[in-house]
Design a protein around this motif. Structure first.
Motif, PDB file in Angstrom:
ATOM      1  N   ILE A   2       0.827  -1.211   0.000  1.00 13.24           N
ATOM      2  CA  ILE A   2       0.000   0.000   0.000  1.00 13.24           C
ATOM      3  C   ILE A   2       0.861   1.261   0.000  1.00 13.24           C
ATOM      4  N   GLU A  22     -10.294  -7.432   1.843  1.00 14.60           N
ATOM      5  CA  GLU A  22     -10.344  -6.152   2.564  1.00 14.60           C
ATOM      6  C   GLU A  22     -10.747  -6.366   4.018  1.00 14.60           C
ATOM      7  N   TYR A  81      -5.449   4.093   2.374  1.00 16.11           N
ATOM      8  CA  TYR A  81      -6.397   3.194   1.706  1.00 16.11           C
ATOM      9  C   TYR A  81      -7.800   3.795   1.708  1.00 16.11           C
ATOM     10  N   CYS A  82      -8.210   4.349   2.827  1.00 17.48           N
ATOM     11  CA  CYS A  82      -9.554   4.940   2.921  1.00 17.48           C
ATOM     12  C   CYS A  82      -9.650   6.237   2.136  1.00 17.48           C
ATOM     13  N   SER A 141      -9.754   5.673  -1.752  1.00 19.82           N
ATOM     14  CA  SER A 141     -11.004   5.059  -2.200  1.00 19.82           C
ATOM     15  C   SER A 141     -12.229   5.873  -1.795  1.00 19.82           C
ATOM     16  N   PRO A 161      -3.884   0.156  -4.470  1.00 22.30           N
ATOM     17  CA  PRO A 161      -3.838   1.613  -4.649  1.00 22.30           C
ATOM     18  C   PRO A 161      -2.800   2.025  -5.683  1.00 22.30           C
ATOM     19  N   TYR A 198      -6.621   6.413  -7.812  1.00 16.75           N
ATOM     20  CA  TYR A 198      -7.018   7.480  -6.898  1.00 16.75           C
ATOM     21  C   TYR A 198      -7.667   8.644  -7.642  1.00 16.75           C
TER      22      TYR A 198
END
Length: 742
Positions: free
Chosen positions: A159, A184, A224-225, A228, A689, A694
């Motif tokens: 990541i 996930e 990551y959050c 996304s 990612p 993104y």
């Protein structure tokens, strides 16, 4: 060739197992998450149905990989077995020839929690063996907890280290770390179980001491959050942990704010600050919240409290500096920036390997190489002055401090920045003037007190250090310079002073001794004077004379003490500029000078209505320069000129981000297509990612999934490119990125 893998990068060894030995030596050098996973295979040359030939028919190779499921030995062994189907069969049409096959393989995955390297050895045919190797090269058994740590370490590397344009490892194969919703869920479960040990992983270069909220684990979760646009995942994750540790409320509040739940964020911060009022992470989170609401006065008090609670952290000082800049208090902004603690930048962990005998970097058949022609033209020339700009090489806290300095100069300009700098820091002209005034005062005192003795001019002179710190020497520092003209004026003054000092020394020799009284002599000079007189003075005169020199000496000390205070007073309201900040001023000056020259040339050519030509590499450097100085439109122009002349991944990444921020779907899609092909060429098979995913998620969030998809269809790309791009859009739909249903 038949001894290589198809569509997979390989580095052929000179000696069998030399890269594995290098891996063993590198384990002790890993500081944080460790190097990417390392895969080593041994191949044997044999005819079908025949026995293996001697060791001369063996060859060994290795490659780096990330994103492989490292939760157990079976999953790593499965990856090694999958390589057996990738052997390149380069046989002739009339003969089967000899065949290469994989005899054994070793998969190495670094466990950043326990600081051991997990090894899985597969022998074909044969069994599977797994063990751990520590920094001392000793083997040990692997526990279930170590497997969980290894799995999470591998995911975090995938990541956080996906795209680093500054330190990209050649031949790194990147697979999808979280391919579906089940993976996930598994990732967040493992992160929850090991969350309170995350500080063992280290942190970003701007954090000196990792904590449970500032480390690589929390950085990966937030990234990551964020990429996304699914902060609901972060809310559900941190809500459970915040009940155990109040400090985690700082992360929970950020997640609440991103999901438009500000009341919950305020309540979480309020409850946490009652339990831990001296936690700088909570204070910073509060400061950021009230700052977004326009209450800069409240944000200032909170930022000062955060600095007092964590004075050794760069982030707290940087936030306070940024706040001063926004408030328009530029003097305090400079003083605060000068107080920032600076840390040595540590590069990401890498594994050094011996030079390979051969490198195999295959291009897959479906890659359209015309879209990613990375070969520069023969006329590619770059001005050496542009290559030497030091700002591009800044890293860590120095890059952060330089960003604040460029923000400050974009607000007030270079001239005003110099004026503010001269008001808060000691300048070279002031230092010279202070020294000249001090020497002049010393000389006057010298003439009045020690004039009758020529050797008094040989007495050591007291320097400025005795005014600033008695008994200490002047520290060797680099003092800021205003201009060359000021330096020349100071040198002329110094020459004039030397001339006047010489005349004064000459006039001292002409003064008759009879005109001087004993009150003006020192103790040593009085003895010499008395020895020269043959007549013995009266006893009353002797008693009187023995007391007068002491009184004169005490009066001299009192006078010098008053002058010392008077001389040092001009520096009492200023500070010395730290050397690193003084160097950043010079770096900024170079950037501004090159930028001014560039814009002047552009304006001149436009007025003359002649084309302004630069090479693609120069346009990229100009784009980076404009971005550093916060000139977004000029940077956009430079990057566009760059990609028009050559393929530049860095320029395309910048253009993609600008287009996505501006909502230019068509242009963003065109840049994303070229970058997607580039990533596929260099074995980046992971969809997310990545910078492409993104920015496309950003467009989906703003414009809706349907519009982004229709734009892709309207471009009428080849089926292969359409399939590659559709993977990104399909993932956004499957993981329910906001806007996926629009």
């Amino acid at each position: 060739m038949g001894d290589t893998l198809r569509d997979i990068p390989e580095f052929i060894e000179r000696e069998l197992g030399e890269s594995l030995e290098a891996r063993n030596n590198a384990i002790g050098t890993f500081r944080a998450l460790g190097a990417p996973d390392f895969c080593h295979i041994t191949k044997v040359n044999a005819k079908p149905g025949a026995k293996e030939i001697p060791t001369s028919g063996f060859t060994s190779s290795y490659h780096f990989v990330s994103g492989v499921d490292a939760s157990n030995s079976a999953s790593l062994a499965a990856y090694l077995n999958s390589l057996t189907y990738a052997i390149d069969e380069a046989h002739t049409w009339f003969s089967s020839g000899v065949a290469w096959r994989i005899r054994s393989g070793v998969y190495c995955c670094y466990n950043a929690f326990s600081r051991v390297d997990i090894r899985v050895v597969v022998k074909i045919p044969g069994g599977v063996e797994s063990y751990a190797v520590n920094a001392m090269g000793e083997g040990q058994d692997i526990t279930p907890l170590m497997w969980q740590e290894t799995y999470l370490s591998a995911i975090l590397r995938a990541i956080l280290h996906t795209e680093d344009t500054n330190h990209r490892m050649p031949g790194l194969r990147q697979l999808e770390p979280i391919p579906d919703a089940a993976a996930e869920k598994r990732f967040f479960e493992a992160a929850e179980q090991l969350f309170f040990r995350g500080w063992l992983l280290g942190s970003n270069p701007e954090t000196q001491v990792p904590t449970i909220v500032n480390n690589h684990l929390t950085a990966a979760i937030l990234k990551y959050c964020k990429e996304s646009f699914r902060f609901d995942l972060a809310v559900s994750f941190f809500e459970k942990l915040a009940k155990k540790e109040p400090e985690i409320a700082s992360l929970l509040a950020q997640s609440y704010i991103r999901t438009d739940e500000e009341l919950k964020a305020v309540r979480a911060l309020y409850d946490a600050i009652q339990q831990s009022p001296q936690n700088y992470a909570l204070l910073d989170a509060q400061s950021d919240f009230v700052r977004e609401k326009g209450r800069l006065d409240m944000a200032l008090r909170l930022s000062k409290d955060a600095v007092n609670c964590a004075p050794s952290e760069f982030t707290t000082w940087a936030k306070l500096t940024d706040l001063y800049i926004e408030m328009g208090d530029y003097h305090n902004a400079l003083l605060t920036l000068n107080s920032c603690p600076m840390f040595t930048f540590n590069e990401k962990d890498t594994q050094r390997v011996p030079k390979p005998a051969r490198v195999h970097l295959p291009i897959r058949n479906y890659i359209d190489v015309e879209l990613i022609d990375e070969e520069p033209g023969h006329d590619e020339e770059i001005d050496p002055a542009l290559l030497r700009l030091p700002a591009a090489m800044l890293r860590g806290t120095f890059a952060g401090a330089y960003k604040l300095l460029t923000k400050l100069v974009s607000k007030i300009g270079w001239d005003e920045l110099l004026r503010c700098r001269s008001l808060v820091f000691v300048m070279e002209e002031e230092y010279r003037a202070q020294k000249e005034a001090e020497e002049e005062l010393r000389k006057k005192t010298h003439n009045n007190v020690y004039a009758p003795i020529n050797r008094s001019s040989e007495r050591p002179k007291q320097g400025l250090s005795q005014h600033l710190d008695p008994g200490a020497s002047v520290p060797t520092i680099k003092i800021s310079t205003e201009s060359e003209r000021g330096r020349e004026e100071a040198e002329e003054k110094e020459n004039e002073q030397n001339s006047s000092r010489y005349n004064a020394d000459q006039s001292m020799n002409d003064v008759p001794l009879d005109d001087l009284s004993l009150d003006d002599l020192s103790l040593d000079d009085q003895k010499d004077y008395e020895n020269e007189n043959k007549e013995d003075p009266p006893q009353e005169a002797i008693n009187e004379e023995t007391t007068k020199p002491e009184e004169a000496h005490e009066g001299l000390e009192d006078s010098e003490s008053e002058k010392d205070i008077e001389l040092s007073f001009s520096f009492s309201h200023k500070r010395l500029c730290d050397r690193w900040l003084d160097n950043l001023f010079m770096v900024l000056y170079e950037d501004l000078r090159r930028y001014a020259v560039w814009r002047a040339e552009v304006q001149h050519y436009r007025q003359a209505r002649t084309p302004y030509r630069k090479s693609g590499g120069e346009w990229q450097i100009y784009g980076d320069l404009a971005m550093r100085l916060h000139h977004r439109l000029e940077a956009l122009e430079a990057y566009q000129e760059c990609v028009a002349q050559k393929f530049s991944p860095k320029a395309l990444y910048q253009l993609l981000e600008i287009y996505a921020d501006d909502g230019q779907v068509l242009r963003a899609m065109d840049a994303a297509i070229r970058l997607c092909v580039y990533q596929e060429r260099w074995y980046q098979e992971a969809v997310f990612p990545s910078a492409v995913a993104y920015n496309l998620n950003k467009l989906i969030h703003q414009e809706g999934w349907t519009k982004v998809h229709n734009t892709l269809v309207s471009l009428d790309t080849s089926p292969t490119i359409y399939k590659m791009m559709l993977r990104v859009l399909t993932r956004a739909k499957e993981f329910q990125v906001p806007g996926h249903a629009v």
